[in-house]
Scaffold this motif. Structure first.
Motif, short mmCIF file in Angstrom:
data_model
loop_
_atom_site.label_atom_id
_atom_site.label_comp_id
_atom_site.label_asym_id
_atom_site.label_seq_id
_atom_site.Cartn_x
_atom_site.Cartn_y
_atom_site.Cartn_z
N THR A 54 28.35 36.44 49.42
CA THR A 54 28.13 36.10 48.22
C THR A 54 28.65 37.32 47.05
OG1 THR A 54 26.02 36.43 47.89
CG2 THR A 54 26.76 34.39 48.76
N LEU A 55 28.41 37.00 45.97
CA LEU A 55 28.62 38.19 44.81
C LEU A 55 27.27 38.30 44.37
CD1 LEU A 55 32.07 37.54 42.75
CD2 LEU A 55 31.76 38.89 44.86
N GLU A 56 26.73 39.53 44.31
CA GLU A 56 25.55 39.87 43.60
C GLU A 56 25.65 40.56 42.07
OE1 GLU A 56 21.78 41.47 45.69
OE2 GLU A 56 22.69 43.24 44.45
N THR A 57 25.34 39.81 41.04
CA THR A 57 25.76 40.28 39.61
C THR A 57 24.35 40.96 39.25
OG1 THR A 57 24.85 38.26 38.26
CG2 THR A 57 27.24 38.52 39.58
N THR A 58 24.34 41.78 38.22
CA THR A 58 23.23 42.49 37.71
C THR A 58 23.22 42.27 36.19
OG1 THR A 58 23.39 43.99 39.66
CG2 THR A 58 21.97 44.60 37.57
N LEU A 59 22.39 41.61 35.78
CA LEU A 59 22.13 41.27 34.23
C LEU A 59 23.10 40.50 33.51
CD1 LEU A 59 19.78 41.85 32.41
CD2 LEU A 59 20.86 43.93 31.66
N ASP A 60 24.32 40.99 33.52
CA ASP A 60 25.14 40.34 32.44
C ASP A 60 26.18 39.62 33.11
OD1 ASP A 60 26.87 42.59 33.63
OD2 ASP A 60 27.49 43.10 31.48
N GLY A 61 26.21 39.17 34.52
CA GLY A 61 27.04 38.26 35.02
C GLY A 61 28.40 38.91 35.51
N VAL A 62 29.40 37.79 35.75
CA VAL A 62 30.59 38.30 36.08
C VAL A 62 31.70 37.18 35.75
CG1 VAL A 62 30.49 37.01 38.37
CG2 VAL A 62 32.12 39.06 38.18
N ALA A 63 32.86 37.36 35.38
CA ALA A 63 33.85 36.17 35.27
C ALA A 63 35.08 36.34 36.13
CB ALA A 63 34.62 36.48 33.78
N LEU A 64 35.30 35.18 36.74
CA LEU A 64 36.29 35.03 37.66
C LEU A 64 37.52 33.82 37.41
CD1 LEU A 64 33.67 34.67 40.59
CD2 LEU A 64 34.98 36.94 40.02
N ARG A 65 38.44 34.18 38.07
CA ARG A 65 39.53 32.89 37.83
C ARG A 65 39.96 32.42 39.36
NH1 ARG A 65 44.13 35.26 35.09
NH2 ARG A 65 43.41 34.65 33.18
N ALA A 66 40.02 31.20 39.43
CA ALA A 66 40.26 30.68 40.61
C ALA A 66 41.78 30.43 40.95
CB ALA A 66 39.59 29.07 40.88
N LEU A 67 42.22 31.17 41.75
CA LEU A 67 43.57 30.92 42.19
C LEU A 67 44.24 29.59 42.72
CD1 LEU A 67 44.47 34.74 43.05
CD2 LEU A 67 44.27 33.72 40.91
N ALA A 68 43.19 29.07 43.34
CA ALA A 68 43.31 27.60 43.97
C ALA A 68 42.14 27.12 43.86
CB ALA A 68 43.97 27.92 45.48
N PRO A 69 41.91 25.69 44.17
CA PRO A 69 40.90 24.58 43.78
C PRO A 69 39.97 25.34 45.09
CG PRO A 69 42.49 23.38 44.00
CD PRO A 69 43.21 24.70 44.10
N VAL A 70 38.55 25.47 44.49
CA VAL A 70 37.36 25.92 45.22
C VAL A 70 36.35 25.60 44.68
CG1 VAL A 70 38.41 28.33 45.74
CG2 VAL A 70 37.20 27.99 43.51
N THR A 71 35.16 25.59 45.38
CA THR A 71 33.61 25.26 45.10
C THR A 71 32.99 26.10 45.12
OG1 THR A 71 34.19 22.84 46.24
CG2 THR A 71 31.81 23.49 45.79
N VAL A 72 32.23 26.57 44.22
CA VAL A 72 31.36 27.59 43.62
C VAL A 72 29.78 27.11 43.47
CG1 VAL A 72 33.29 28.97 43.10
CG2 VAL A 72 31.74 27.83 41.26
N ALA A 73 28.84 28.15 43.50
CA ALA A 73 27.50 27.84 43.09
C ALA A 73 27.02 28.93 42.45
CB ALA A 73 26.84 27.28 44.23
N VAL A 74 26.03 28.85 41.77
CA VAL A 74 25.53 30.09 41.08
C VAL A 74 23.68 30.06 41.21
CG1 VAL A 74 25.12 31.70 38.94
CG2 VAL A 74 27.37 30.53 39.37
N THR A 75 23.30 30.93 41.76
CA THR A 75 21.74 30.87 41.68
C THR A 75 21.14 32.27 41.70
OG1 THR A 75 21.84 31.65 44.21
CG2 THR A 75 21.95 29.21 43.93
N GLY A 76 19.99 32.44 41.88
CA GLY A 76 19.29 33.57 41.51
C GLY A 76 18.46 33.83 40.10
N ALA A 77 19.12 34.67 39.27
CA ALA A 77 18.59 34.69 37.99
C ALA A 77 19.21 33.58 37.34
CB ALA A 77 18.84 36.11 37.09
N PRO A 78 18.28 32.71 36.30
CA PRO A 78 18.91 31.63 35.58
C PRO A 78 19.92 32.17 34.50
CG PRO A 78 16.58 31.50 35.96
CD PRO A 78 17.05 32.78 36.50
N CYS A 79 20.93 31.60 34.22
CA CYS A 79 22.07 32.05 33.57
C CYS A 79 22.78 31.03 33.08
CB CYS A 79 22.85 33.21 34.16
SG CYS A 79 23.70 32.65 35.40
N ALA A 80 23.59 31.01 31.83
CA ALA A 80 24.37 30.03 31.25
C ALA A 80 25.81 30.16 32.36
CB ALA A 80 25.08 30.13 30.01
#
Length: 298
Positions: A54-80
């Motif tokens: 997985t990806l582990e972010t620290t404090l201010d998150g991350v932005a990604l672009r999907a190059l093909a259809p994918v299913t994702v999920a975000v957990t850990g520290a609550p965030c928008a």
């Protein structure tokens, strides 16, 4: 082409899995996700095995672009969480069409969020793990804008809901909320006899704070009473384990986390067992109160 392109890397985003245990005899640290529970939940939500990267972010998150259809999920520290600008669920599977942009926002409480993709992040493995180790330099580099992250083939398990486990991820993240306290069960040994009985008694009565110098290697404490030695001298280097509480010359405890060194020369007053307490330590922001309590039979 299947993959995710990093548009914004955030303050510190790394690829993590369950680490590379079993190599300490060669001087290789364990590494892996700091909040193991949140990492495992993210993988469950998208139908991955628990050891998928997985990806582990620290404090201010991350932005990604999907190059093909994918299913994702975000957990850990609550965030928008947003997909191409529209709000989507945190703590649930989210389908992204090709070209969609996933924006993982700033942590509302806690410190580290986890992004899983169905199939896992397929970066090359080193010694059986895809984890980034900041201490040794093993594994993929810290993410930067423009990095292309390959996605592995999906497993046979379908993506599913939080199956009642979502509260666990939120609970570990809550350790970093303003005004909260991090309670760490400590099992004394192997070098507790290096400290005075008065210091150890004071440890149970006193409070500390998480220092801003904390990182993936260790949670450093401040503002509490220094632990005083019962004997002088130094120890030869000896093996360190995850959760070991080492006491450097300033007397302020340091809790070793996933990127900890495999050996150390300062006395270890005790060990915090693996599990939810260490997950909570991964989410504790600087300034969070810390209290040590007795664990098991000391």
């Amino acid at each position: 082409m299947s993959g995710l392109l990093v548009l914004r890397a955030g303050a510190l985003t790394t690829v993590q899995d369950r680490g590379r245990p079993g190599w300490a005899h060669l001087g290789v640290p364990r590494s892996g996700a700091l909040d193991a529970g949140a990492h495992a939940l993210a993988n469950r939500l998208v139908g991955n095995p628990v050891d998928a990267a997985t990806l582990e972010t620290t404090l201010d998150g991350v932005a990604l672009r999907a190059l093909a259809p994918v299913t994702v999920a975000v957990t850990g520290a609550p965030c928008a969480v947003r997909a191409s600008g529209r709000p989507v669920a945190w703590g649930e599977p989210v389908w992204l069409p090709g070209g969609a942009e996933l924006e993982v926002g700033r942590a509302e409480s806690g410190l580290r969020s986890y992004v899983a993709v169905r199939g896992g992040f397929g970066v090359p493995a080193v010694l059986g793990s895809r984890a980034t180790d900041l201490l040794s330099g093993l594994g993929p580099p810290v993410l930067a804008a423009g990095t292309l992250l390959p996605v592995g083939p999906p497993g046979r398990d379908p993506a599913r809901g939080a199956d009642g486990a979502g509260a666990g991820a939120a609970g570990s993240a809550g350790a970093g909320a303003a005004g909260s306290e991090l309670v760490l069960p400590l099992r004394l040994g192997p070098r507790a006899d290096w400290f005075t009985a008065e210091s150890i008694a004071g440890l149970w009565r006193s409070g500390y704070r998480v220092s801003a110098l904390s990182n993936r290697i260790g949670l450093r404490t401040e503002a509490g009473p220094p632990l005083r030695r019962a004997r002088g001298g130094e120890l030869p280097s000896e093996g360190m384990v995850l959760g070991a509480v080492q006491v450097p010359p300033d007397g302020l405890p340091v809790v070793f986390l996933a990127d900890h060194p495999v050996t150390g020369g300062y006395p270890v007053i005790g060990v915090i067992p693996e599990g939810p307490p260490l997950d909570a330590a991964a989410q504790a922001r600087p300034g969070t109160g810390v209290r040590f309590v007795r664990a098991g039979r000391n």
